[in-house]
Design an enzyme around this catalytic site. Sequence first.
Site, PDB file in Angstrom:
ATOM      1  N   PHE A  68      53.289 110.245  25.091  1.00 31.26           N
ATOM      2  CA  PHE A  68      54.743 110.171  24.965  1.00 31.26           C
ATOM      3  C   PHE A  68      55.374 110.782  26.221  1.00 31.26           C
ATOM      4  O   PHE A  68      56.287 111.575  26.170  1.00 31.26           O
ATOM      5  CB  PHE A  68      55.164 110.942  23.698  1.00 31.26           C
ATOM      6  CG  PHE A  68      56.554 110.660  23.210  1.00 31.26           C
ATOM      7  CD1 PHE A  68      56.969 109.374  22.913  1.00 31.26           C
ATOM      8  CD2 PHE A  68      57.445 111.704  23.010  1.00 31.26           C
ATOM      9  CE1 PHE A  68      58.245 109.127  22.448  1.00 31.26           C
ATOM     10  CE2 PHE A  68      58.728 111.471  22.532  1.00 31.26           C
ATOM     11  CZ  PHE A  68      59.126 110.180  22.256  1.00 31.26           C
TER      12      PHE A  68
ATOM     13  N   ARG B 182      56.358 109.745  30.511  1.00 29.51           N
ATOM     14  CA  ARG B 182      57.380 108.882  31.138  1.00 29.51           C
ATOM     15  C   ARG B 182      57.341 107.466  30.557  1.00 29.51           C
ATOM     16  O   ARG B 182      58.357 106.935  30.109  1.00 29.51           O
ATOM     17  CB  ARG B 182      57.139 108.823  32.661  1.00 29.51           C
ATOM     18  CG  ARG B 182      57.497 110.076  33.406  1.00 29.51           C
ATOM     19  CD  ARG B 182      57.013 109.990  34.839  1.00 29.51           C
ATOM     20  NE  ARG B 182      55.570 109.987  34.906  1.00 29.51           N
ATOM     21  CZ  ARG B 182      54.841 111.021  35.325  1.00 29.51           C
ATOM     22  NH1 ARG B 182      55.434 112.109  35.742  1.00 29.51           N
ATOM     23  NH2 ARG B 182      53.535 110.941  35.345  1.00 29.51           N
TER      24      ARG B 182
ATOM     25  N   ARG C  30      44.468 103.038  30.323  1.00 31.61           N
ATOM     26  CA  ARG C  30      43.215 102.971  31.062  1.00 31.61           C
ATOM     27  C   ARG C  30      42.114 102.438  30.153  1.00 31.61           C
ATOM     28  O   ARG C  30      42.041 102.781  28.963  1.00 31.61           O
ATOM     29  CB  ARG C  30      42.808 104.367  31.577  1.00 31.61           C
ATOM     30  CG  ARG C  30      43.537 104.805  32.827  1.00 31.61           C
ATOM     31  CD  ARG C  30      43.206 103.901  34.030  1.00 31.61           C
ATOM     32  NE  ARG C  30      43.925 104.259  35.253  1.00 31.61           N
ATOM     33  CZ  ARG C  30      45.065 103.695  35.659  1.00 31.61           C
ATOM     34  NH1 ARG C  30      45.627 102.738  34.964  1.00 31.61           N
ATOM     35  NH2 ARG C  30      45.625 104.062  36.803  1.00 31.61           N
TER      36      ARG C  30
ATOM     37  N   GLU D 213      36.685  97.624  35.323  1.00 33.43           N
ATOM     38  CA  GLU D 213      37.522  96.720  36.109  1.00 33.43           C
ATOM     39  C   GLU D 213      36.921  96.471  37.485  1.00 33.43           C
ATOM     40  O   GLU D 213      36.393  97.425  38.064  1.00 33.43           O
ATOM     41  CB  GLU D 213      38.909  97.345  36.275  1.00 33.43           C
ATOM     42  CG  GLU D 213      39.799  97.052  35.106  1.00 33.43           C
ATOM     43  CD  GLU D 213      41.152  97.738  35.231  1.00 33.43           C
ATOM     44  OE1 GLU D 213      41.763  97.665  36.312  1.00 33.43           O
ATOM     45  OE2 GLU D 213      41.575  98.335  34.250  1.00 33.43           O
TER      46      GLU D 213
ATOM     47  N   HIS E  82      45.629  94.016  34.666  1.00 37.02           N
ATOM     48  CA  HIS E  82      46.139  95.302  35.179  1.00 37.02           C
ATOM     49  C   HIS E  82      47.430  95.102  35.983  1.00 37.02           C
ATOM     50  O   HIS E  82      47.485  95.355  37.186  1.00 37.02           O
ATOM     51  CB  HIS E  82      45.068  96.004  36.036  1.00 37.02           C
ATOM     52  CG  HIS E  82      45.327  97.476  36.172  1.00 37.02           C
ATOM     53  ND1 HIS E  82      44.335  98.415  36.276  1.00 37.02           N
ATOM     54  CD2 HIS E  82      46.485  98.192  36.198  1.00 37.02           C
ATOM     55  CE1 HIS E  82      44.852  99.625  36.382  1.00 37.02           C
ATOM     56  NE2 HIS E  82      46.183  99.512  36.332  1.00 37.02           N
ATOM     57  N   ILE E  83      48.453  94.627  35.291  1.00 32.95           N
ATOM     58  CA  ILE E  83      49.699  94.268  35.983  1.00 32.95           C
ATOM     59  C   ILE E  83      50.882  95.146  35.576  1.00 32.95           C
ATOM     60  O   ILE E  83      52.035  94.750  35.733  1.00 32.95           O
ATOM     61  CB  ILE E  83      50.060  92.779  35.775  1.00 32.95           C
ATOM     62  CG1 ILE E  83      50.063  92.425  34.273  1.00 32.95           C
ATOM     63  CG2 ILE E  83      49.133  91.870  36.563  1.00 32.95           C
ATOM     64  CD1 ILE E  83      50.738  91.097  33.953  1.00 32.95           C
TER      65      ILE E  83
END
Length: 345
Positions: free
Chosen positions: A172, A174, A256, A285, A303-304
């Site tokens: 919780f 940014r 992640r 990844e 991963h955008i």
Amino acid sequence: MNNLISKAPSIIKKNLFVTRRVPTEAYTILSKYFNVDIYEEDRTISTETLLDRSKGCEAIMTLSLDVLNKETILDPRFGQIKMISNYGVGLDKLDLVTATKQNILITNTPGVLTSATADLTFSLILALSKRVVESNKLMRKHSIYDQDQFDPQLESLECQSLEKKTLGLIGFGRIGFSVAKRAVSFGMDIIYHARNERKEQAKVVNATYCKTLDQLLINSDFVSIICPGTPQTKDMIGRNEFKLMKKTACLINTARGSIVNEEELISALQSDEIRAAAIDVYTKEPFVPHALRKLQNVILTPHIGSATRQARNDMGILAAQNLIDFFIKRKCPKHAVNKEVFNKI
Ligand code: NAP
């Protein structure tokens, strides 16, 4: 940016290696102050190349995907590096302890990618609830609208409204808080889990704190993971956690890959232990398991989270600013994560 360029003093430029092409504005700033060498290929750099190109450099600008483990940091070719400026917020592939012992200052670029990542997270929540991806696929099936009756598969595409559904946020900070603000306008109930309760922020979005992860999992219709990848969060969601979730629940991971046990996720989706998932980040990844790619009840994105022109531009400028603060202005960059190193230099 103009400010950063016009005030560039005449200096002996330090050598800087950048592991991925950066937006033009950031490059223009960097090249005013540094001899910049940029890795020209559009893929993650290998460790060997990273080390070869770091040789003789005092600074390196990296991407969150670059592996900077103990061996890399201690390699003689990395010996002159004084600062690692990460272009991104996640530092899970970087050995902070070793870097700090070696007196290497580390910075990242928090804040400027918050909205972009929150937008992606919420777009995935919406896509899951209204089954946008499956609908799109069905619409392209040749037969559906050639016939005078709907394809039976369309009838079975049961959608959900977000109103009054519970969004459980793991993390919780940014981005999590930004996702919560979006959820409020859709009438969702918000619960969150983190190590610390955030009363002030929670009040703004009427969110309820779950001291335990179990409590959050049991009660959520949508579980959104948005905490850092750390040794503590590794495999945080595995077999037991999937069992606790509602059968109708959806999982969204834009944080992640290491946080969710990928094999257990595949198994939970295969056995309909949860309804669906949307995944932006992966354990190894850029590799994505074939079994995950085959499943129909998962949305996959590459991963955008920060992939908007604005966010990438601002990340580049902030990463450059961090380097200029340290090497040119001789001050501790605001976004240094191991400030103790600066005080020792
Ligand atoms: P942040 O402001 O630092 O917030 C992190 C949140 O995670 C905090 O609420 C923190 O609270 C919580 N947290 C940390 N460790 C935890 C644990 N062990 N268990 C439960 N909660 C924990 O970070 P942010 O800017 O929101 O970014 C979050 C993450 O998003 C980043 O670390 C990055 O990996 C990922 N990200 C992904 C993309 C993408 O492209 N998909 C883009 C940007 C960021 P407590 O400290 O109280 O536990």
